[in-house]
Every structure is written in C-alpha cells, then in structure tokens.
Design a protein around this motif. Structure first.
Motif, PDB file in Angstrom:
ATOM      1  N   SER A   1       0.850  -1.190   0.000  1.00  0.00           N
ATOM      2  CA  SER A   1       0.000   0.000   0.000  1.00  0.00           C
ATOM      3  C   SER A   1       0.887   1.242   0.000  1.00  0.00           C
ATOM      4  O   SER A   1       2.095   1.152   0.132  1.00  0.00           O
ATOM      5  N   GLY A   2       0.262   2.406  -0.125  1.00  0.00           N
ATOM      6  CA  GLY A   2       0.989   3.671  -0.098  1.00  0.00           C
ATOM      7  C   GLY A   2       0.793   4.496  -1.353  1.00  0.00           C
ATOM      8  O   GLY A   2       1.565   5.408  -1.627  1.00  0.00           O
ATOM      9  N   GLU A   3      -0.240   4.172  -2.123  1.00  0.00           N
ATOM     10  CA  GLU A   3      -0.496   4.892  -3.371  1.00  0.00           C
ATOM     11  C   GLU A   3      -0.691   6.391  -3.129  1.00  0.00           C
ATOM     12  O   GLU A   3      -0.170   7.224  -3.871  1.00  0.00           O
ATOM     13  N   GLY A   4      -1.416   6.737  -2.069  1.00  0.00           N
ATOM     14  CA  GLY A   4      -1.649   8.155  -1.772  1.00  0.00           C
ATOM     15  C   GLY A   4      -0.364   8.890  -1.419  1.00  0.00           C
ATOM     16  O   GLY A   4      -0.160  10.039  -1.820  1.00  0.00           O
ATOM     17  N   LEU A   5       0.510   8.218  -0.682  1.00  0.00           N
ATOM     18  CA  LEU A   5       1.790   8.840  -0.325  1.00  0.00           C
ATOM     19  C   LEU A   5       2.646   9.069  -1.564  1.00  0.00           C
ATOM     20  O   LEU A   5       3.272  10.134  -1.725  1.00  0.00           O
ATOM     21  N   ALA A   6       2.687   8.070  -2.445  1.00  0.00           N
ATOM     22  CA  ALA A   6       3.479   8.204  -3.670  1.00  0.00           C
ATOM     23  C   ALA A   6       2.934   9.337  -4.541  1.00  0.00           C
ATOM     24  O   ALA A   6       3.707  10.138  -5.094  1.00  0.00           O
ATOM     25  N   MET A   7       1.606   9.411  -4.652  1.00  0.00           N
ATOM     26  CA  MET A   7       1.005  10.478  -5.478  1.00  0.00           C
ATOM     27  C   MET A   7       1.252  11.859  -4.870  1.00  0.00           C
ATOM     28  O   MET A   7       1.483  12.825  -5.598  1.00  0.00           O
TER      29      MET A   7
END
Length: 190
Positions: A157-163
């Motif tokens: 997970s971590g899509e929001g952090l990457a974006m």
C-alpha cells in the motif's frame, strides 16, 4: 449408556488399555494419538451442546465430562462424543488453513498490506519541497515513480503517499523551470 474404562482394574492410571476403532480393533491411526488440552476442551464443548439440547441426562453428562478430562487419546474422546451431532471426531488443533468453508465473520481479519518505504520517502521529499525551496522535488518524483512501480508488483500500500510526493515534486520542478525561464528572459531583455 456405559463406556468401557480405558484402564484395567488394579493397574492404575499408568497402564491404558487401547480403545477399539470403528472396526473393533486397536487403531494405530489418529485415534491412538495423545489428546491435547484443546482436544479435551473441544470434546467437553460438544458434550455441553448435547446436554443443552436434552440429548443426555445430567448424571451421564457429568460422567462423560469427567472421562473427557481424564482421556489420554483422541480415540477416547471420539467415543465420548460419537453419538452426538457435533461428533464423532474431536478435531486436532488446526495450524494451517482452516479446512472446509468457514463464514467470513469467523475468519481472522487479514493483515493490512505493508506500506511501501519509497512511497513514504516520496511524500516526505514532496513535503520538504515547501521548506527547501523545491530542492527535494527531483528525489520526490523519482521515489514516487519507483514506489508506484513496486506497489503494482508487490501489492504493497501507499499509493496516496506516492502520489503526494509526485504532485509536490512535479510542482516544485515546474516552479523551478518557470523561475529559470523568467530569469533567462529577464537576462535577454535587460
């Protein structure tokens, strides 16, 4: 209903007599496996359910519970619950996947996926763009793209952090490009 004693008279608790299996012979399969405390508790739970449903008298229930706690093998426990609906087999402790269909409500909640470390780094670098005047924008973009690629491959997970890191990184790069373009135009005009 009376059950044969697993111990021969006069020989005490140390000399168990083997219980017959389904065919009437001594079993060398799981029936002769030593019973664990969990096996005994499961058998007592089956007995309690049978007693609560009115399938046996209290005196018989108490005798069976006493025998369950004194049982040495899984076969002895099987005999105690074989005439009840939840019997006849006291299941051994499950260490792997649960056998058979189990309703989702009774399954343990799945562990949340691990957060990608590069996605966290991208968000931190993107946030630092505001403090450092955009100098951490390039690392934020690189980490953000790398994290998204890894997350597609590994399921982390971590899509929001990457974006977040990507957006703030690209904004700082665009800001630097705009400022350098304005400086270049001002140098040509002036």
């Amino acid at each position: 209903m009376s059950y044969p004693s697993p111990w021969q008279p006069g020989q005490g608790w140390n000399q168990p007599r083997p219980w017959p299996d389904q065919a009437g012979q001594s079993g060398q399969s799981g029936q002769s496996m030593l019973a664990s405390t969990a096996d005994r508790e499961r058998a007592v739970d089956v007995l309690r359910a049978g007693f609560a449903e009115g399938r046996m008298q209290q005196s018989e229930f108490e005798k069976r519970v006493a025998r369950a706690y004194a049982a040495r093998t899984v076969g002895e426990l099987t005999l105690l619950v074989s005439d009840l609906p939840q019997g006849p087999m006291a299941l051994p402790a499950v260490t792997g996947p649960v056998p058979g269909p189990v309703p989702r409500a009774f399954l343990p909640a799945p562990a949340p996926p691990k957060t990608n470390d590069k996605a966290v780094g991208a968000a931190i670098c993107g946030g630092l763009c505001l403090v450092t005047g955009g100098f951490t924008g390039v690392p934020a973009v690189i980490l953000g793209h790398t994290a998204r690629s890894e997350m597609r491959r590994t399921g982390e997970s971590g899509e929001g952090l990457a974006m977040t890191g990507l957006v703030l990184g690209w904004l700082s790069i665009a800001g630097w490009a705009l400022m350098l373009t304005l400086l270049f135009v001002a140098a040509l005009v002036g």
